[in-house]
Motif scaffolding. Structure first.
Motif, short mmCIF file in Angstrom:
data_model
loop_
_atom_site.label_atom_id
_atom_site.label_comp_id
_atom_site.label_asym_id
_atom_site.label_seq_id
_atom_site.Cartn_x
_atom_site.Cartn_y
_atom_site.Cartn_z
N VAL A 74 0.86 -1.17 0.00
CA VAL A 74 0.00 0.00 0.00
C VAL A 74 0.90 1.23 0.00
N VAL A 75 0.76 2.04 -1.04
CA VAL A 75 1.56 3.27 -1.15
C VAL A 75 0.95 4.35 -0.26
N GLY A 76 -0.36 4.47 -0.31
CA GLY A 76 -1.02 5.47 0.50
C GLY A 76 -2.49 5.59 0.13
N MET A 77 -3.17 6.51 0.80
CA MET A 77 -4.58 6.74 0.54
C MET A 77 -4.81 8.23 0.38
N ILE A 78 -5.52 8.59 -0.68
CA ILE A 78 -5.89 9.97 -0.93
C ILE A 78 -7.40 9.99 -1.03
N GLY A 79 -8.05 10.60 -0.06
CA GLY A 79 -9.52 10.60 -0.03
C GLY A 79 -10.03 9.18 0.15
N ARG A 80 -10.81 8.71 -0.83
CA ARG A 80 -11.34 7.35 -0.79
C ARG A 80 -10.66 6.47 -1.83
N THR A 81 -9.47 6.86 -2.24
CA THR A 81 -8.71 6.11 -3.23
C THR A 81 -7.41 5.60 -2.61
N ILE A 82 -7.16 4.30 -2.76
CA ILE A 82 -5.96 3.67 -2.22
C ILE A 82 -5.04 3.33 -3.39
N ILE A 83 -3.77 3.65 -3.24
CA ILE A 83 -2.78 3.37 -4.28
C ILE A 83 -1.96 2.16 -3.85
#
Length: 101
Positions: A74-83
């Protein structure tokens, strides 16, 4: 590959233009969802997963569940999107760029 904060920032920047290919709905994180993620990330290395509004689990809980899997990072989460990121050993594209950072 160990992801440093600099590499994570690079991956977030690289993922900005991508569309979310996998969506998490009301069923939450299931084995079918994980298989979809693994199929999609195999060739792409970098993947965005969107948590839909009808998902009954909190977004932080979904992030924790996805973090437990060792097949991808998991790179990170921006809002409700996970990278998500998974290094492709056979045909690396993004991971080659990461090694230069």
């Amino acid at each position: 590959m160990e992801l440093t904060s600099k590499k994570r920032a690079y991956l977030r920047k690289k993922a900005h233009g991508l569309d979310a290919l996998v969506r998490i709905g009301k069923d939450g994180v299931t084995t079918n969802l994980i298989q979809s993620i693994l199929d999609a990330i195999e060739s792409r290395e970098l993947l965005k997963v969107k948590i839909l509004q009808n998902c009954e689990e909190e977004k932080e809980e979904v992030l924790v569940q996805l973090s437990k899997y060792k097949e991808f990072e998991v790179v990170g989460m921006i809002g409700r999107t996970i990278i998500l990121f998974k290094e492709n050993k056979d045909k690396p594209v993004v991971s080659l760029e990461l090694k230069n950072i």
